[in-house]
Motif scaffolding. Structure first.
Motif, PDB file in Angstrom:
ATOM      1  N   ALA A 201       7.861   3.890   2.945  1.00 53.78           N
ATOM      2  CA  ALA A 201       6.534   3.422   3.105  1.00 53.78           C
ATOM      3  C   ALA A 201       6.516   2.289   2.073  1.00 53.78           C
ATOM      4  N   TYR A 202       6.942   2.570   0.864  1.00 50.14           N
ATOM      5  CA  TYR A 202       7.039   1.436  -0.246  1.00 50.14           C
ATOM      6  C   TYR A 202       7.702   0.232   0.176  1.00 50.14           C
ATOM      7  N   ARG A 203       9.187   0.672   0.818  1.00 46.26           N
ATOM      8  CA  ARG A 203       9.747  -0.308   1.264  1.00 46.26           C
ATOM      9  C   ARG A 203       9.276  -1.045   2.458  1.00 46.26           C
ATOM     10  N   ARG A 204       8.415  -0.370   3.237  1.00 47.18           N
ATOM     11  CA  ARG A 204       7.850  -1.268   4.567  1.00 47.18           C
ATOM     12  C   ARG A 204       6.684  -2.058   3.761  1.00 47.18           C
ATOM     13  N   MET A 205       6.102  -1.525   2.693  1.00 43.52           N
ATOM     14  CA  MET A 205       5.210  -2.634   1.979  1.00 43.52           C
ATOM     15  C   MET A 205       5.858  -3.782   1.327  1.00 43.52           C
ATOM     16  N   LEU A 206       6.915  -3.581   0.884  1.00 43.23           N
ATOM     17  CA  LEU A 206       7.689  -4.755   0.350  1.00 43.23           C
ATOM     18  C   LEU A 206       8.018  -5.690   1.664  1.00 43.23           C
ATOM     19  N   SER A 207       8.443  -5.134   2.631  1.00 44.05           N
ATOM     20  CA  SER A 207       8.760  -6.094   3.929  1.00 44.05           C
ATOM     21  C   SER A 207       7.700  -6.887   4.345  1.00 44.05           C
TER      22      SER A 207
ATOM     23  N   ALA B 209      -8.552   5.579 -10.563  1.00 40.20           N
ATOM     24  CA  ALA B 209      -7.704   6.798 -10.098  1.00 40.20           C
ATOM     25  C   ALA B 209      -7.446   6.611  -8.635  1.00 40.20           C
ATOM     26  N   GLU B 210      -7.110   5.193  -8.077  1.00 37.61           N
ATOM     27  CA  GLU B 210      -6.819   5.075  -6.650  1.00 37.61           C
ATOM     28  C   GLU B 210      -5.364   4.894  -6.504  1.00 37.61           C
ATOM     29  N   GLY B 211      -4.651   4.939  -7.683  1.00 38.71           N
ATOM     30  CA  GLY B 211      -3.218   4.893  -7.177  1.00 38.71           C
ATOM     31  C   GLY B 211      -2.602   3.397  -7.425  1.00 38.71           C
ATOM     32  N   LYS B 212      -3.326   2.457  -8.113  1.00 39.85           N
ATOM     33  CA  LYS B 212      -2.743   1.236  -8.203  1.00 39.85           C
ATOM     34  C   LYS B 212      -1.513   1.217  -9.083  1.00 39.85           C
ATOM     35  N   SER B 213      -1.268   1.873 -10.242  1.00 37.45           N
ATOM     36  CA  SER B 213      -0.448   1.753 -11.278  1.00 37.45           C
ATOM     37  C   SER B 213       0.797   2.268 -10.649  1.00 37.45           C
ATOM     38  N   SER B 214       0.895   3.461  -9.842  1.00 42.78           N
ATOM     39  CA  SER B 214       1.848   4.100  -9.057  1.00 42.78           C
ATOM     40  C   SER B 214       2.306   3.079  -7.968  1.00 42.78           C
ATOM     41  N   ILE B 215       1.516   2.320  -7.292  1.00 37.09           N
ATOM     42  CA  ILE B 215       2.077   1.255  -6.120  1.00 37.09           C
ATOM     43  C   ILE B 215       2.740   0.296  -6.843  1.00 37.09           C
ATOM     44  N   ILE B 216       2.367  -0.081  -8.022  1.00 36.21           N
ATOM     45  CA  ILE B 216       3.204  -1.004  -8.831  1.00 36.21           C
ATOM     46  C   ILE B 216       4.387  -0.658  -9.252  1.00 36.21           C
ATOM     47  N   ALA B 217       4.481   0.505  -9.823  1.00 37.03           N
ATOM     48  CA  ALA B 217       5.807   1.090 -10.312  1.00 37.03           C
ATOM     49  C   ALA B 217       6.818   1.495  -9.217  1.00 37.03           C
ATOM     50  N   ASN B 218       6.521   2.093  -8.109  1.00 40.70           N
ATOM     51  CA  ASN B 218       7.338   2.203  -7.040  1.00 40.70           C
ATOM     52  C   ASN B 218       7.657   0.944  -6.264  1.00 40.70           C
ATOM     53  N   LEU B 219       6.704  -0.190  -6.294  1.00 44.77           N
ATOM     54  CA  LEU B 219       6.923  -1.475  -5.596  1.00 44.77           C
ATOM     55  C   LEU B 219       7.904  -2.043  -6.333  1.00 44.77           C
TER      56      LEU B 219
ATOM     57  N   ASP C 261       5.412  10.797 -10.139  1.00 44.73           N
ATOM     58  CA  ASP C 261       4.708   9.917  -9.281  1.00 44.73           C
ATOM     59  C   ASP C 261       5.650   8.635  -8.667  1.00 44.73           C
ATOM     60  N   LEU C 262       6.854   8.803  -9.499  1.00 44.75           N
ATOM     61  CA  LEU C 262       7.758   7.391  -9.206  1.00 44.75           C
ATOM     62  C   LEU C 262       8.725   8.011  -8.162  1.00 44.75           C
ATOM     63  N   ILE C 263       8.366   8.279  -6.875  1.00 43.66           N
ATOM     64  CA  ILE C 263       8.757   8.881  -5.814  1.00 43.66           C
ATOM     65  C   ILE C 263      10.211   8.212  -5.312  1.00 43.66           C
ATOM     66  N   THR C 264      10.104   6.860  -5.599  1.00 44.01           N
ATOM     67  CA  THR C 264      11.169   6.105  -4.995  1.00 44.01           C
ATOM     68  C   THR C 264      12.400   6.148  -6.010  1.00 44.01           C
TER      69      THR C 264
END
Length: 796
Positions: free
Chosen positions: A570-576, A598-608, A556-559
């Motif tokens: 898409a994660y970079r765009r989120m940061l911007s 199970a909506e992906g919040k932990s993956s969001i934090i890790a990739n962000l 899941d750590l796609i970045t």
């Protein structure tokens, strides 16, 4: 504060502001709605296709299971006869026409009755039974007891019933005397054969029926003539005996004239009596028909006959009787009616009376039709039929009254002659009576002989009422089932049924299955993270962990594992969007939560955190989801020691911070499972730990439990600069998200924006504008990376 996402929002990249919808014009909104409808149906295209194929497949199976029906078609022209027999005009002819129907014109209705009759169907059945085999040697399906299961033959009665039910006779709408004969069968040859047998049999059957009527009339006349001849023989024998006994040879001229006049009057009375039999029979028949249609109508109808009309008819009868007696005295008047002025005046009076009777009859018929007018028009319905029958009945009643009047006048004249006759000597009276009877029967005998001769000739020249215009050809294509039409209907019904299913599913759908639904929450959409399931499967197969340096991290750590992918972008765009969503604020501490698990919040934090590190920031991830900690699994770290140990004052903060595979990204795992996580997040130590981390790191990211059903995250929101709410595509529901947002509003949480995870544009039901944007962005990004790789390959 509760951020509505309208200030400083950007339209670049994945950040699509919600006010794009509210500011659209009415025309634009209509256009977008049409696109949305199209997109919804397009997203369900496979279901729609499946339902349509099921309907068409079922219909195809039905058409294949049904035995094909072929139709034979032939055409008959009905010949309208011109009353050739009745138009001769003598009394006997009129009697035969009224009593037996001889000489009346054939009508389409009559011929339809013949073609649809049981008797005619029996004739067809007999012909088919005579040749029961088709050219290929098989039995006609019509003869099977149950086609194609039971090949035993049916009887004649059953066969005639089948023919009668399957035969279709349709009048031609353009040509009124044309009939179309149709017959359906499971084999082409039978369809054509039976149809042709029908038209051939009809022509012969029609001839036989017409001749049968003549034979009935001939039998009647022969019987009557035999009785007249027998009476005549007896009277002649009586006359011989009388003359031998009384020695009388002849009567005087005056007596002879009186006897001749009485004979003529008697002959006329008998002829009228025969006429009355035919007319009264026709009257009775029409009265019964009217009573069947409208009971009680005949009684009211008959009471309306005019007394004035009766008087005219009596006067006419007197004049006609007087004319007959004048012609008896002067036979030359028959060929030369203008020879005597008195005879001419008599004829003029008769003609004038007839005209007056005709006018009164027409007046009565018209008034009767006006009386019936309240029921409807005469266009073939019940009222039209009543009007037609009543008109015929009126004319017959007038004839009947005319015959009654003539009979009454003749009887009066006969009584006058009888008084003079009785004044003669007895022997002269008997002689005169015998002579009168002989003359009367001689005239009847001559009239009947002439009529029998005419009927015999007419019978031999009688032709069919119908002529075959077209015979049926063997049909090449079945008329049933109409496969193309049925399949078209199945397609249309399948389409409507599937559209109904889509509508019901959309109406009852509560999941966030489109970007539009997320935008309706009127929050800034920070980013749309695509579904990376297929990407992970392609890169790593079914591996749960992937080796990255000294760490085994989650795919899941796609970045980290695929930094050039569209998901990483898409994660970079989120940061911007986070950095520039509020120009006057700097978010150094961010909490990420969701409405459900199970909506992906932990993956969001890790990739962000990874993309933050790419920008030069030093990032700390704090796992505060003490019930279901995840961050240590994503990064391949040990779960303890962690933040629980720090909050319990068992260990220092520095000891629980763990490095990761990404430089400048540190993780503080949850630690050992706590028995009271709510107490930990509300403690003063939690606030101090976060404040201390904010002093050490550029950015602190906190992973919290789902706020939608666990309130552990509420105290943490007071310690951070803002929060990000996560919703998963096609999993999060409207109700859960609305409830979560309502609770966040109550505690005045500062929502930076929302993120959608697991987005699949192929399954999205949103506007075509949105789905096309993300689909095109995904394809363009991949195309761009391929071109960059090719350039690098050429360079090195």
């Amino acid at each position: 504060m509760y951020n509505q996402g309208s200030n400083g929002s950007s339209t670049n990249g994945n950040h699509i502001p919600s006010n794009n919808l509210s500011n659209s014009s009415s025309t634009g909104a209509t256009e977008i709605d049409a696109k949305r409808v199209f997109r919804i149906f397009y997203s369900y295209k496979w279901m729609i296709l499946f339902v349509v194929l099921i309907c068409m497949g079922g219909m195809y199976a039905y058409t294949e299971s049904v035995i094909p029906q072929y139709q034979g078609k032939a055409t008959l022209l009905i010949t309208q006869s011109q009353d050739n027999f009745a138009r001769t005009g003598n009394d006997m002819n009129s009697m035969l026409t009224n009593s037996f129907g001889i000489g009346k014109g054939s009508t389409i209705t009559n011929e339809l009755g013949i073609l649809q009759s049981k008797k005619f169907a029996t004739v067809i059945a007999e012909k088919i039974l005579a040749t029961p085999l088709q050219p290929d040697g098989r039995l006609y399906p019509l003869l099977w007891k149950s086609y194609p299961e039971d090949a035993s033959m049916v009887g004649k009665d059953e066969l005639s019933n089948r023919i009668q039910s399957r035969l279709s006779i349709i009048p031609n709408e353009e040509i009124t005397d044309m009939l179309e004969i149709n017959y359906k069968s499971s084999t082409p040859h039978e369809a054509a054969t039976v149809t042709n047998i029908v038209v051939d049999s009809y022509t012969q059957f029609s001839v036989n029926q017409n001749r049968m009527q003549v034979r009935s009339a001939l039998d009647f006349l022969n019987q009557e003539m035999a009785e007249v001849q027998n009476t005549l023989n007896q009277k002649e024998e009586m006359l011989r005996n009388f003359m031998n006994r009384e020695k009388l040879v002849e009567l005087d001229s005056q007596t002879q004239n009186m006897i001749t006049a009485m004979a003529n009057l008697e002959n006329e009375r008998q002829a009228i009596a025969v006429q009355k039999v035919g007319v009264n029979s026709a009257i009775e028949s029409r009265r019964e028909e009217l009573d069947r249609i409208k009971p009680g109508f005949v009684q009211n109808y008959s009471e309306g006959m005019s007394t004035k009309l009766n008087r005219y008819q009596f006067n006419l009868a007197e004049l006609e009787t007087e004319r007959m007696l004048m012609m008896q005295k002067n036979p030359n008047l028959r060929g030369n009616p203008n020879a005597e002025a008195s005879f001419q005046r008599l004829n003029d009076q008769i003609a004038n009376l007839k005209n007056q009777i005709t006018e009164l009859a027409e007046e009565f018929i018209g008034s009767n039709e006006h009386t019936l007018g309240f029921l409807g028009t005469r266009d073939g319905d019940m009222v039209g039929k009543i009007s037609d029958i009543s008109e015929q009945l009126t004319l017959l009643e007038i004839d009947s009254q005319q015959y009654e009047a003539q009979t009454e006048v003749l009887e009066q004249r006969l009584e006058e002659y009888q008084e003079s006759f009785e004044a003669l000597p007895d022997n002269m009276i008997e002689f005169a009576q015998i002579t009168r009877d002989i003359e009367t029967n001689e005239q009847l005998y001559l009239t009947m002989s002439q009529q029998i001769g005419e009927l015999t000739v007419w019978e031999q020249t009688q032709a069919s009422s119908g002529r075959v215009v077209d015979y049926s050809e063997v049909p090449s294509n079945p008329v049933e089932p109409r496969s193309l039409l049925l399949l078209t209907w199945a397609f249309v019904m399948g389409l409507f049924f599937s559209i109904g299913l889509v509508y019901v599913r959309e109406i009852n759908s509560t999941k966030i299955n489109s970007i539009e639904k997320l935008l309706q929450k009127r929050l800034t959409l920070l980013s749309v993270i695509p579904d990376i399931t297929s990407q992970k499967l392609k890169l790593f197969g079914k591996k749960t962990f992937v080796r990255a340096g000294d760490f085994l991290i989650s795919p899941d750590l796609i970045t980290v594992l695929d930094p050039m992918s569209y998901a990483s972008e898409a994660y970079r765009r989120m940061l911007s969007n986070i950095m520039f969503s509020q120009a006057d604020e700097s978010y150094r501490s961010i909490l990420v939560t969701s409405s459900n698990k199970a909506e992906g919040k932990s993956s969001i934090i890790a990739n962000l955190a990874t993309v933050y590190a790419e920008s030069g920031k030093v990032v700390a991830i704090v796992d505060c989801d003490f019930r279901h900690p995840t961050q240590h699994k994503l990064w391949g770290l040990s779960t303890s020691p962690g933040s629980v140990d720090v909050l319990s004052e068992n260990i220092s903060l520095e000891r629980v911070i763990q490095p990761t595979v990404v430089d400048n990204v540190h993780v503080i795992p949850a630690g050992k499972i706590s028995g009271n996580p709510a107490e930990l997040v509300q403690s003063r130590n939690m606030k101090e730990m976060i404040e201390k981390l904010k002093n050490i790191y550029d950015v602190v990211l906190i992973d919290s439990p789902p706020f939608g059903f666990i309130t552990d995250a509420a105290p943490l929101m007071q310690y951070v600069d803002g929060l990000v709410l996560v919703a998963r595509f096609n999993q999060s529901t409207d109700a859960e998200l609305d409830q979560c947002l309502g609770n966040l509003k109550k505690i005045n949480a500062n929502i930076i924006g929302m993120v959608m995870t697991g987005f699949n544009h192929k399954k999205a039901a949103g506007y075509n504008l949105e789905t096309s944007h993300f689909r095109n962005a995904f394809e363009n990004y991949n195309r761009y990376n391929k071109e960059v790789k090719k350039k690098r390959t050429r360079r090195y």
